[in-house]
Design a protein around this motif. Structure first.
Motif, PDB file in Angstrom:
ATOM      1  N   MET A  29       6.455  43.666  31.346  1.00 61.48           N
ATOM      2  CA  MET A  29       7.524  44.552  30.899  1.00 61.48           C
ATOM      3  C   MET A  29       8.820  44.147  31.597  1.00 61.48           C
ATOM      4  SD  MET A  29       7.833  48.705  31.044  1.00 61.48           S
ATOM      5  CE  MET A  29       6.584  49.035  29.830  1.00 61.48           C
ATOM      6  N   SER A  30       9.864  43.951  30.812  1.00 61.67           N
ATOM      7  CA  SER A  30      11.140  43.519  31.369  1.00 61.67           C
ATOM      8  C   SER A  30      12.043  44.732  31.647  1.00 61.67           C
ATOM      9  CB  SER A  30      11.830  42.566  30.399  1.00 61.67           C
ATOM     10  OG  SER A  30      12.218  43.271  29.242  1.00 61.67           O
ATOM     11  N   TRP A  31      13.157  44.444  32.327  1.00 67.06           N
ATOM     12  CA  TRP A  31      14.111  45.507  32.632  1.00 67.06           C
ATOM     13  C   TRP A  31      14.751  46.068  31.375  1.00 67.06           C
ATOM     14  CZ3 TRP A  31      14.275  48.031  36.955  1.00 67.06           C
ATOM     15  CH2 TRP A  31      13.800  47.440  38.107  1.00 67.06           C
ATOM     16  N   THR A  32      14.941  45.230  30.384  1.00 65.98           N
ATOM     17  CA  THR A  32      15.525  45.734  29.140  1.00 65.98           C
ATOM     18  C   THR A  32      14.589  46.721  28.452  1.00 65.98           C
ATOM     19  OG1 THR A  32      14.692  43.825  27.911  1.00 65.98           O
ATOM     20  CG2 THR A  32      16.964  43.698  28.740  1.00 65.98           C
ATOM     21  N   ASP A  33      13.278  46.488  28.568  1.00 66.45           N
ATOM     22  CA  ASP A  33      12.324  47.436  27.990  1.00 66.45           C
ATOM     23  C   ASP A  33      12.390  48.783  28.704  1.00 66.45           C
ATOM     24  OD1 ASP A  33      11.445  45.507  26.209  1.00 66.45           O
ATOM     25  OD2 ASP A  33       9.746  44.898  27.465  1.00 66.45           O
ATOM     26  N   VAL A  34      12.500  48.746  30.023  1.00 72.47           N
ATOM     27  CA  VAL A  34      12.558  49.981  30.805  1.00 72.47           C
ATOM     28  C   VAL A  34      13.852  50.744  30.507  1.00 72.47           C
ATOM     29  CG1 VAL A  34      12.702  50.915  33.153  1.00 72.47           C
ATOM     30  CG2 VAL A  34      11.088  49.080  32.636  1.00 72.47           C
ATOM     31  N   ILE A  35      14.975  50.031  30.492  1.00 75.09           N
ATOM     32  CA  ILE A  35      16.251  50.678  30.199  1.00 75.09           C
ATOM     33  C   ILE A  35      16.244  51.260  28.790  1.00 75.09           C
ATOM     34  CG2 ILE A  35      18.715  50.218  29.806  1.00 75.09           C
ATOM     35  CD1 ILE A  35      18.508  48.158  32.108  1.00 75.09           C
ATOM     36  N   SER A  36      15.730  50.498  27.847  1.00 76.49           N
ATOM     37  CA  SER A  36      15.660  50.970  26.465  1.00 76.49           C
ATOM     38  C   SER A  36      14.784  52.218  26.346  1.00 76.49           C
ATOM     39  CB  SER A  36      15.118  49.850  25.577  1.00 76.49           C
ATOM     40  OG  SER A  36      15.024  50.261  24.250  1.00 76.49           O
ATOM     41  N   ALA A  37      13.628  52.209  27.016  1.00 74.90           N
ATOM     42  CA  ALA A  37      12.712  53.359  26.960  1.00 74.90           C
ATOM     43  C   ALA A  37      13.344  54.601  27.582  1.00 74.90           C
ATOM     44  CB  ALA A  37      11.408  53.022  27.661  1.00 74.90           C
ATOM     45  N   VAL A  38      14.024  54.431  28.713  1.00 71.69           N
ATOM     46  CA  VAL A  38      14.667  55.571  29.376  1.00 71.69           C
ATOM     47  C   VAL A  38      15.764  56.154  28.477  1.00 71.69           C
ATOM     48  CG1 VAL A  38      16.160  56.207  31.315  1.00 71.69           C
ATOM     49  CG2 VAL A  38      14.099  54.863  31.717  1.00 71.69           C
ATOM     50  N   LEU A  39      16.562  55.298  27.873  1.00 70.50           N
ATOM     51  CA  LEU A  39      17.628  55.780  26.986  1.00 70.50           C
ATOM     52  C   LEU A  39      17.063  56.496  25.769  1.00 70.50           C
ATOM     53  CD1 LEU A  39      20.072  52.745  27.145  1.00 70.50           C
ATOM     54  CD2 LEU A  39      20.519  55.054  27.978  1.00 70.50           C
ATOM     55  N   MET A  40      16.014  55.925  25.172  1.00 74.09           N
ATOM     56  CA  MET A  40      15.433  56.552  23.983  1.00 74.09           C
ATOM     57  C   MET A  40      14.755  57.880  24.306  1.00 74.09           C
ATOM     58  SD  MET A  40      13.849  53.526  21.741  1.00 74.09           S
ATOM     59  CE  MET A  40      14.776  52.121  21.256  1.00 74.09           C
ATOM     60  N   ILE A  41      14.069  57.953  25.426  1.00 75.61           N
ATOM     61  CA  ILE A  41      13.435  59.212  25.811  1.00 75.61           C
ATOM     62  C   ILE A  41      14.503  60.261  26.149  1.00 75.61           C
ATOM     63  CG2 ILE A  41      12.025  60.319  27.606  1.00 75.61           C
ATOM     64  CD1 ILE A  41      10.316  57.742  27.585  1.00 75.61           C
ATOM     65  N   GLY A  42      15.560  59.843  26.842  1.00 76.71           N
ATOM     66  CA  GLY A  42      16.664  60.763  27.125  1.00 76.71           C
ATOM     67  C   GLY A  42      17.322  61.274  25.854  1.00 76.71           C
ATOM     68  N   GLY A  43      17.509  60.389  24.879  1.00 70.69           N
ATOM     69  CA  GLY A  43      18.083  60.798  23.602  1.00 70.69           C
ATOM     70  C   GLY A  43      17.183  61.754  22.848  1.00 70.69           C
ATOM     71  N   ALA A  44      15.882  61.467  22.866  1.00 71.48           N
ATOM     72  CA  ALA A  44      14.939  62.352  22.181  1.00 71.48           C
ATOM     73  C   ALA A  44      14.906  63.731  22.845  1.00 71.48           C
ATOM     74  CB  ALA A  44      13.544  61.730  22.171  1.00 71.48           C
ATOM     75  N   LEU A  45      14.960  63.770  24.159  1.00 73.03           N
ATOM     76  CA  LEU A  45      14.983  65.058  24.864  1.00 73.03           C
ATOM     77  C   LEU A  45      16.266  65.839  24.567  1.00 73.03           C
ATOM     78  CD1 LEU A  45      13.450  64.149  28.342  1.00 73.03           C
ATOM     79  CD2 LEU A  45      12.444  65.554  26.535  1.00 73.03           C
ATOM     80  N   SER A  46      17.385  65.137  24.485  1.00 69.59           N
ATOM     81  CA  SER A  46      18.629  65.804  24.143  1.00 69.59           C
ATOM     82  C   SER A  46      18.559  66.402  22.739  1.00 69.59           C
ATOM     83  CB  SER A  46      19.789  64.813  24.240  1.00 69.59           C
ATOM     84  OG  SER A  46      20.996  65.419  23.895  1.00 69.59           O
ATOM     85  N   CYS A  47      18.011  65.654  21.796  1.00 68.92           N
ATOM     86  CA  CYS A  47      17.853  66.181  20.430  1.00 68.92           C
ATOM     87  C   CYS A  47      16.894  67.369  20.407  1.00 68.92           C
ATOM     88  CB  CYS A  47      17.341  65.082  19.500  1.00 68.92           C
ATOM     89  SG  CYS A  47      18.559  63.810  19.150  1.00 68.92           S
ATOM     90  N   LEU A  48      15.829  67.298  21.190  1.00 62.98           N
ATOM     91  CA  LEU A  48      14.876  68.405  21.257  1.00 62.98           C
ATOM     92  C   LEU A  48      15.530  69.657  21.826  1.00 62.98           C
ATOM     93  CD1 LEU A  48      11.964  69.499  20.994  1.00 62.98           C
ATOM     94  CD2 LEU A  48      11.585  68.658  23.323  1.00 62.98           C
ATOM     95  N   LEU A  49      16.298  69.500  22.895  1.00 61.97           N
ATOM     96  CA  LEU A  49      16.988  70.655  23.482  1.00 61.97           C
ATOM     97  C   LEU A  49      18.014  71.237  22.508  1.00 61.97           C
ATOM     98  CD1 LEU A  49      17.470  69.438  27.152  1.00 61.97           C
ATOM     99  CD2 LEU A  49      15.876  71.161  26.299  1.00 61.97           C
ATOM    100  N   GLY A  50      18.683  70.377  21.763  1.00 58.81           N
ATOM    101  CA  GLY A  50      19.622  70.868  20.749  1.00 58.81           C
ATOM    102  C   GLY A  50      18.910  71.657  19.661  1.00 58.81           C
ATOM    103  N   ALA A  51      17.740  71.180  19.240  1.00 61.41           N
ATOM    104  CA  ALA A  51      16.975  71.895  18.211  1.00 61.41           C
ATOM    105  C   ALA A  51      16.472  73.237  18.732  1.00 61.41           C
ATOM    106  CB  ALA A  51      15.801  71.041  17.745  1.00 61.41           C
ATOM    107  N   ILE A  52      16.025  73.274  19.985  1.00 61.13           N
ATOM    108  CA  ILE A  52      15.582  74.540  20.580  1.00 61.13           C
ATOM    109  C   ILE A  52      16.760  75.514  20.675  1.00 61.13           C
ATOM    110  CG2 ILE A  52      14.745  75.600  22.719  1.00 61.13           C
ATOM    111  CD1 ILE A  52      13.012  73.057  23.085  1.00 61.13           C
ATOM    112  N   GLY A  53      17.934  75.013  21.078  1.00 60.60           N
ATOM    113  CA  GLY A  53      19.124  75.856  21.138  1.00 60.60           C
ATOM    114  C   GLY A  53      19.524  76.362  19.771  1.00 60.60           C
TER     115      GLY A  53
END
Length: 117
Positions: A1-25
């Motif tokens: 696993m490369s650093w780009t994979d880790v950075i990409s995964a963190v950004l995508m999970i953060g984005g998904a959590l932000s969308c989830l919190l927006g939907a809950i709100g």
């Protein structure tokens, strides 16, 4: 696993959590004004984080197309929220007594316009 994979995964999970919190709100906030905030700000942030996470994995031409998608979302979401908020305000869906500052009401009063209530 490369650093780009880790950075990409963190950004995508953060984005998904932000969308989830927006939907809950969106489901839990009591009035139209608060729901508009939940529908625009976290959703736009979530989409941009997901797009950046995807762009990290792609080449430059595809990342440029994703940047255009993010720009379009950033430009259109506030406009749509403004129009929906004005419509809700003029039809009485937003209670004026709950507003801390009512700039639209003051402006309409100065212009002598009546609200459709």
């Amino acid at each position: 696993m490369s650093w780009t994979d880790v950075i990409s995964a963190v950004l995508m999970i953060g984005g998904a959590l932000s969308c989830l919190l927006g939907a809950i709100g969106l489901l839990s906030f009591p009035d139209v004004a608060a729901r508009l905030q939940a529908a625009t700000k976290p959703q736009t942030l979530g989409l941009i984080l997901i797009l950046i996470g995807t762009a990290v994995q792609l080449g430059f031409p595809d990342a440029l197309a994703l940047a255009l998608v993010g720009l379009f979302q950033t430009l259109t979401a506030p406009v749509v929220a403004q129009l929906a908020g004005r419509s809700a305000y003029s039809t009485g869906a937003i209670r004026r007594d709950t507003l801390v500052i009512d700039e639209l009401g003051e402006r309409l009063a100065r212009e002598g316009k009546q609200l459709n209530r």
